[in-house]
Motif scaffolding. Structure first.
Motif, short mmCIF file in Angstrom:
data_model
loop_
_atom_site.label_atom_id
_atom_site.label_comp_id
_atom_site.label_asym_id
_atom_site.label_seq_id
_atom_site.Cartn_x
_atom_site.Cartn_y
_atom_site.Cartn_z
N ALA A 51 0.86 -1.18 0.00
CA ALA A 51 0.00 0.00 0.00
C ALA A 51 0.89 1.23 0.00
CB ALA A 51 -0.88 0.01 1.23
N PHE A 53 0.94 5.48 0.56
CA PHE A 53 0.16 6.61 1.11
C PHE A 53 1.12 7.74 1.45
CE2 PHE A 53 0.83 3.10 4.08
CZ PHE A 53 1.67 3.69 5.01
N ARG B 59 5.81 9.92 0.12
CA ARG B 59 5.04 8.71 -0.12
C ARG B 59 5.70 7.53 0.57
NH1 ARG B 59 5.39 8.93 -6.31
NH2 ARG B 59 7.41 9.66 -5.60
N VAL B 61 5.44 3.38 1.79
CA VAL B 61 4.92 2.09 1.36
C VAL B 61 4.90 1.14 2.55
CG1 VAL B 61 5.63 0.05 0.07
CG2 VAL B 61 5.55 2.26 -1.06
N MET B 93 9.07 -3.06 -5.16
CA MET B 93 8.22 -3.11 -6.35
C MET B 93 7.31 -1.88 -6.49
SD MET B 93 9.40 -5.65 -7.92
CE MET B 93 10.92 -6.06 -7.06
N ALA B 94 7.26 -1.04 -5.46
CA ALA B 94 6.57 0.25 -5.60
C ALA B 94 7.55 1.34 -6.00
CB ALA B 94 5.87 0.62 -4.29
N ALA B 166 5.25 6.08 -8.89
CA ALA B 166 5.15 4.73 -8.34
C ALA B 166 4.57 3.75 -9.35
CB ALA B 166 4.32 4.74 -7.06
N PRO B 167 5.29 2.65 -9.63
CA PRO B 167 4.72 1.60 -10.49
C PRO B 167 3.51 0.99 -9.79
CG PRO B 167 7.09 1.26 -10.07
CD PRO B 167 6.63 2.30 -9.12
N SER B 168 2.55 0.52 -10.58
CA SER B 168 1.36 -0.10 -9.99
C SER B 168 0.78 -1.08 -11.00
CB SER B 168 0.34 0.99 -9.64
OG SER B 168 -0.86 0.41 -9.17
N GLY B 169 0.19 -2.16 -10.50
CA GLY B 169 -0.31 -3.23 -11.36
C GLY B 169 -1.38 -2.77 -12.34
#
Lengths: 347, 347
Positions: A51, A53, B59, B61, B93-94, B166-169
């Motif tokens: 997550a 944030f 940010r 994680v 991975m984020a 941020a990479p995201s699926g």
């Protein structure tokens, strides 16, 4: 809306099987239809492995606890609500405001899906009521006989608001006042009374509750509380001994000042236990400079979760770091840590 | 220095018993002499129920994973190093820089203290080598037959450095290029080969490794990588299918482009498995805009953990969200998620 999954989960009769932990389709369905649905927040719904944030610059707190309580359902709560409350409380004990939780589940093959749903929904309710969402998680499944229904590990993050001096177990000073936020031993007795084979009845419920709002009130009136800690496993005796060790001090506690319910005293007499060794899940110990004690006590009593708060003793100079208890009969004895295994899997 | 504990822990012959989880003296000794000693950092040494540290605004994680791998010791690692690498990787991975870890242990009564020490020391070594300390933790003990030696849940926090998107699926777009950082299936084969009763021998080791330094190189040259994910449980096939679902796209993967060791191919043929379904613990999938693909590939190959990185396919428009594979024989097939339970407790 029609499910995108071809097979329905059988909530009434279904059981956890190894496919629910395999990383394949069955696991994805369980995550979708149970966890994402129950915890219901945008961060979790993104379904990334983490997550993300925004946080303000400053002091952040990280804490983790595994929950293996047995039985998983007990008077006043269950393993799900306990896992939320316990971790929120560990964040709050640094004077911090909890922001987010993560949850990891280790399920035993054969565990009823209906029980899992009850646990997760209870967890979601506790999280909603506390205003601290579960934003990321994980599920593993182990073979029958390699686990025990469900174990949950919750981790919490929070921020310490700027004027607050973070309480810490090594900050108790001789002359400080020791306080407790309410009756002790309730959780321990509730768990013991719900175990099979223990021949006593009681209407005592677990005190499991989130203490972050109580703590917010407390640090507002006294931004520099020396120590805050929740007396869970090992009870008040373990907590006070830990603090005495960390701070290099002794303590004297007045037995008559300890708030204990009559039914807890009675159950302890029956079982040969001491309420001071029993776990609490909705209580805290506060240690503060004597000057602030009354002000802090008033603030605690103004909160529903601190209504029965009491001053129970003081910190003294003692190179042996003993916690002594002044008994109702006038003598003093050393309050030792629990030795042995009288109370396994209490949380 | 003389121990402050009256009884010595018997590392050679001793076993975990219920007192190690009771909140009393035995637990405090185990925490002192094993966990605090091995993880060796000031935050943990404070022995509060939480760790407190400064973070910059921005940010953050949060990620968590339970590790139940069986057997706990395997070629190339053990449950301890795996629990460190796996969680560092989920933070990375984020596009984030991992800062701290928490660790919670669920121990089974009777588990040899010597095995516990090996696991914890391996975990501490992995954490030191990665530069990501374990700053808080928890230990619980369950009765014999209610657990399986040791389960570990690690949680990680990290920060996404400011220029990184941020990479995201859910950010894969038609036309994007799909890459993998190295050979696939190594971890899965290493675990299977170390299970009793599986009649094959191989010198394949788990690829378990921390990928945060590789990711730091990657986001430095391409700050806007669309998707990063480590193909663990369920293998590359589950990971690509998850991303296709999240992003609402299809993919075409070229089988001949997939880096697979000969021994892994051979073991898979023997066992009737597909390397695409096998877990990896030191590999990542990256999906990026075609314009940046070569630059990103060069950056990956410059890192020891990305030396065999390859472009393996592309993202396409497909409302069915199918992941297709172009076989070495020229045909195309749908690459489905693993169905069933072929590979339990792989991580």
């Amino acid at each position: 809306m029609a499910s995108k999954w071809s097979r329905r989960l059988d909530w009434a009769e279904g059981r956890v099987d190894m496919t629910h932990g395999s990383g394949g389709r069955a696991m994805a369905q369980l995550i979708d239809e149970l966890f994402v649905a129950a915890f219901d927040n945008l961060l979790l719904a993104k379904k990334n492995d983490q997550a993300l944030f925004e946080v303000p610059a400053g002091r952040m707190v990280l804490t983790t606890d595994a929950y293996v309580v047995s039985p998983i359902f007990f008077p006043g709560g269950d393993i799900g609500s306990l896992a939320v409350h316990g971790t929120i409380n560990d964040v709050a004990m640094a004077g911090a405001r909890p922001l987010y939780l993560s949850a990891s589940f280790i399920l035993e093959e054969g565990f009823p899906l209906d029980d899992l749903r009850r646990v997760v929904e209870s967890m979601a309710r506790a999280s909603r009521e506390a205003g601290v969402p579960v934003v990321t998680g994980d599920t593993k499944v182990v073979e029958r006989g390699k686990g025990d229904g469900v174990f949950i590990t919750t981790t919490g993050v929070g921020v310490v608001p700027p004027p607050v001096v973070a309480p810490s177990g090594d900050r108790a000073r001789p002359g400080d006042v020791v306080m407790v936020s309410g009756t002790i031993g309730d959780h321990g007795v509730a768990i013991l009374s719900s175990r099979e084979g223990l021949a006593f009845e009681t209407s005592i419920e677990s005190d499991s509750a989130p203490l972050h709002r109580l703590v917010a009130r407390m640090v507002e009136v006294v931004p520099d509380i020396h120590v805050l800690r929740d007396p869970t496993r090992g009870g008040l005796s373990a907590t006070l001994n830990e603090i005495a060790q960390q701070s290099g001090v002794g303590m004297v506690i007045e037995e008559r000042a300890l708030p204990v319910r009559g039914q807890v005293t009675a159950a302890c007499e029956l079982l040969g236990l001491d309420p001071l060794h029993l776990a609490n899940e909705g209580k805290l110990v506060a240690i503060t400079d004597r000057r602030h004690a009354q002000k802090l006590l008033d603030a605690m009593r103004a909160d529903p979760l601190g209504a029965q708060a009491a001053i129970i003793g003081e910190v003294i100079d003692d190179e042996n770091r003993f916690v002594q208890i002044e008994t109702t009969f006038g003598g003093r004895r050393i309050l030792d840590w629990l030795v042995g295994e009288a109370l396994p899997r209490i949380c």
